[in-house]
Design a protein around this motif. Structure first.
Motif, PDB file in Angstrom:
ATOM      1  N   THR A  51      10.596  -3.959 -20.501  1.00  0.00           N
ATOM      2  CA  THR A  51      10.291  -4.664 -21.744  1.00  0.00           C
ATOM      3  C   THR A  51       9.621  -6.003 -21.458  1.00  0.00           C
ATOM      4  N   ALA A  52      10.130  -6.720 -20.457  1.00  0.00           N
ATOM      5  CA  ALA A  52       9.536  -8.011 -20.094  1.00  0.00           C
ATOM      6  C   ALA A  52       8.089  -7.854 -19.652  1.00  0.00           C
ATOM      7  N   MET A  53       7.789  -6.753 -18.959  1.00  0.00           N
ATOM      8  CA  MET A  53       6.415  -6.551 -18.489  1.00  0.00           C
ATOM      9  C   MET A  53       5.470  -6.151 -19.618  1.00  0.00           C
ATOM     10  N   ARG A  54       6.010  -5.920 -20.809  1.00  0.00           N
ATOM     11  CA  ARG A  54       5.155  -5.688 -21.987  1.00  0.00           C
ATOM     12  C   ARG A  54       4.985  -6.949 -22.819  1.00  0.00           C
ATOM     13  N   ASP A  55       5.661  -8.014 -22.443  1.00  0.00           N
ATOM     14  CA  ASP A  55       5.545  -9.296 -23.136  1.00  0.00           C
ATOM     15  C   ASP A  55       4.099  -9.786 -23.004  1.00  0.00           C
ATOM     16  N   PRO A  56       3.403 -10.050 -24.111  1.00  0.00           N
ATOM     17  CA  PRO A  56       1.997 -10.478 -24.037  1.00  0.00           C
ATOM     18  C   PRO A  56       1.784 -11.703 -23.138  1.00  0.00           C
ATOM     19  N   THR A  57       2.738 -12.620 -23.135  1.00  0.00           N
ATOM     20  CA  THR A  57       2.606 -13.808 -22.292  1.00  0.00           C
ATOM     21  C   THR A  57       2.606 -13.425 -20.815  1.00  0.00           C
ATOM     22  N   VAL A  58       3.501 -12.511 -20.450  1.00  0.00           N
ATOM     23  CA  VAL A  58       3.586 -12.057 -19.067  1.00  0.00           C
ATOM     24  C   VAL A  58       2.323 -11.294 -18.684  1.00  0.00           C
ATOM     25  N   VAL A  59       1.905 -10.383 -19.551  1.00  0.00           N
ATOM     26  CA  VAL A  59       0.707  -9.573 -19.270  1.00  0.00           C
ATOM     27  C   VAL A  59      -0.511 -10.464 -19.084  1.00  0.00           C
ATOM     28  N   GLU A  60      -0.679 -11.450 -19.969  1.00  0.00           N
ATOM     29  CA  GLU A  60      -1.839 -12.339 -19.888  1.00  0.00           C
ATOM     30  C   GLU A  60      -1.836 -13.134 -18.583  1.00  0.00           C
ATOM     31  N   ARG A  61      -0.668 -13.653 -18.219  1.00  0.00           N
ATOM     32  CA  ARG A  61      -0.588 -14.461 -17.007  1.00  0.00           C
ATOM     33  C   ARG A  61      -0.808 -13.617 -15.753  1.00  0.00           C
ATOM     34  N   VAL A  62      -0.189 -12.445 -15.703  1.00  0.00           N
ATOM     35  CA  VAL A  62      -0.344 -11.553 -14.560  1.00  0.00           C
ATOM     36  C   VAL A  62      -1.813 -11.161 -14.400  1.00  0.00           C
ATOM     37  N   THR A  63      -2.448 -10.819 -15.501  1.00  0.00           N
ATOM     38  CA  THR A  63      -3.858 -10.412 -15.472  1.00  0.00           C
ATOM     39  C   THR A  63      -4.755 -11.559 -15.036  1.00  0.00           C
ATOM     40  N   SER A  64      -4.447 -12.768 -15.517  1.00  0.00           N
ATOM     41  CA  SER A  64      -5.283 -13.926 -15.174  1.00  0.00           C
ATOM     42  C   SER A  64      -5.240 -14.235 -13.683  1.00  0.00           C
ATOM     43  N   LEU A  65      -4.176 -13.815 -13.026  1.00  0.00           N
ATOM     44  CA  LEU A  65      -4.046 -14.040 -11.585  1.00  0.00           C
ATOM     45  C   LEU A  65      -4.728 -12.954 -10.757  1.00  0.00           C
ATOM     46  N   GLY A  66      -5.307 -11.964 -11.426  1.00  0.00           N
ATOM     47  CA  GLY A  66      -5.991 -10.892 -10.711  1.00  0.00           C
ATOM     48  C   GLY A  66      -5.110  -9.707 -10.405  1.00  0.00           C
ATOM     49  N   ALA A  67      -3.861  -9.742 -10.899  1.00  0.00           N
ATOM     50  CA  ALA A  67      -2.936  -8.631 -10.671  1.00  0.00           C
ATOM     51  C   ALA A  67      -3.047  -7.615 -11.805  1.00  0.00           C
ATOM     52  N   VAL A  68      -2.373  -6.496 -11.624  1.00  0.00           N
ATOM     53  CA  VAL A  68      -2.372  -5.422 -12.615  1.00  0.00           C
ATOM     54  C   VAL A  68      -0.930  -5.066 -12.932  1.00  0.00           C
ATOM     55  N   VAL A  69      -0.604  -4.989 -14.212  1.00  0.00           N
ATOM     56  CA  VAL A  69       0.743  -4.571 -14.596  1.00  0.00           C
ATOM     57  C   VAL A  69       0.921  -3.103 -14.238  1.00  0.00           C
ATOM     58  N   ARG A  70       1.941  -2.810 -13.461  1.00  0.00           N
ATOM     59  CA  ARG A  70       2.277  -1.431 -13.077  1.00  0.00           C
ATOM     60  C   ARG A  70       3.759  -1.208 -13.383  1.00  0.00           C
ATOM     61  N   ALA A  71       4.120  -1.362 -14.636  1.00  0.00           N
ATOM     62  CA  ALA A  71       5.522  -1.266 -15.037  1.00  0.00           C
ATOM     63  C   ALA A  71       5.942   0.201 -15.092  1.00  0.00           C
TER      64      ALA A  71
END
Length: 330
Positions: free
Chosen positions: A281-301
């Motif tokens: 659920t936390a990895m679907r948080d828009p704030t988390v997704v935006e920050r992770v993406t901005s760092l060049g990472a990819v959400v793989r929840a």
């Protein structure tokens, strides 16, 4: 009169006992409330695992009544923090968030490891993937991945590559790549962590490094280093002209920082399932997704089964690389 006195004394004794029991209970409740659930990051502050842990924990702590804390416990290439989780109570209150590559490498390097990652740690969920970028110091006379390979073949004695520690995944990656480029004798220079390793290429102390894009990003943007190739399935917006390892035909195309969460190995499945749902659920948080993406990472929840399979596959793969290259830690 004497009977009345005895009754009074008995009442006093009972009152004191009751009060004492209440104070003990209150103390236990207070102690329990102060024993927050911990997410242990087995590395120092500022790295990929630490950044992600603080993002995810902040999201989880938005839930009323939830108080998780992040605890950095560095050392031993991640094994000290992992050992602390392996030795914790099997109640799901102590969790490990780290690059699972470290867990995959450890049993292949340390035959007397104090814990067994397969049995003493219980996979909870995969969180994200951060690709590696191969980068060179700004004054190195190469501007493309192809030119770097030509440099390696032409001047293997001049090719120096930093890594975050002997036996670390950055070391294995650099070793496999330079061998594939035709420079098996390139100098691999170990440092104590990713920070010093990156500082070495930024300062020009070494020619190149391979490290995660999130920690390399500010140096690429400032022009201190030049990013030439990236791992993972896709090119990065930050480096649109840098091809992927797969495009170049390089080995280890999916190498990078796979971040996951584990807990003590004997933790009940129901508790594991609750933690899994919470982190997903936390990895679907828009704030988390935006920050992770901005760092060049990819959400793989993805859940516990996927994490378990990935950890098993990487343990086998990195074990093969370690054996083939005769890597030994003194």
């Amino acid at each position: 009169m004497e009977e009345t006195k005895q009754m009074g004394q008995e009442y006093t004794r009972r009152s004191i006992a009751t009060l004492g029991a209440a104070m003990v209970a209150a103390g236990q409740a207070q102690a329990q409330s102060s024993q927050h659930e911990r997410v242990i990051v087995p590395f120092g502050p500022g790295g990929t695992s630490d950044i992600l842990a603080r993002l995810v924990v902040a999201s989880i702590n938005k839930t009323p009544g939830r108080t998780l804390i992040v605890e950095n416990r560095a050392g031993g290439g991640g094994t000290i923090g992992a050992d602390a989780v392996a030795r914790s109570a099997p109640d799901g209150r102590t969790m490990l968030l780290m690059d699972i590559g470290g867990l995959a490498v450890a049993p292949n390097l340390f035959p007397n490891l104090s814990f067994n990652p397969e049995t003493d740690l219980l996979p909870v969920t995969m969180l994200s993937f951060t690709p590696y970028v191969v980068a060179v110091h700004k004054d190195v006379p190469v501007r493309t991945a192809q030119e770097l390979m030509a440099f390696a073949r032409r001047s293997p004695d001049r090719l120096t590559a930093s890594n975050s520690g002997a036996g670390a995944l950055t070391h294995l990656t650099s070793l496999v790549l330079t061998k594939a480029w035709g420079a098996p004798n390139a100098t691999q220079v170990p440092y104590r962590g990713s920070g010093p390793s990156i500082a070495a290429v930024v300062s020009g102390e070494v020619v190149m490094t391979a490290s995660t894009i999130d920690v390399m990003k500010p140096f690429i943007e400032s022009g201190a280093v030049r990013g030439l190739a990236v791992s993972g399935p896709n090119r990065l917006a930050l480096l649109p002209d840098a091809p992927t390892f797969a495009e170049l035909g390089w080995p280890m195309p999916e190498v990078g920082s796979w971040q996951g969460v584990l807990t003590q190995g004997r933790t009940p499945v129901a508790t594991r399932d609750r933690l899994e749902a919470e982190f997903l659920t936390a990895m679907r948080d828009p704030t988390v997704v935006e920050r992770v993406t901005s760092l060049g990472a990819v959400v793989r929840a993805q859940g516990s089964a996927h994490l378990r399979e990935t950890l098993k596959a990487q343990t086998e793969e990195y074990g093969r690389i370690i054996r083939e290259n005769g890597i030994r830690l003194e």
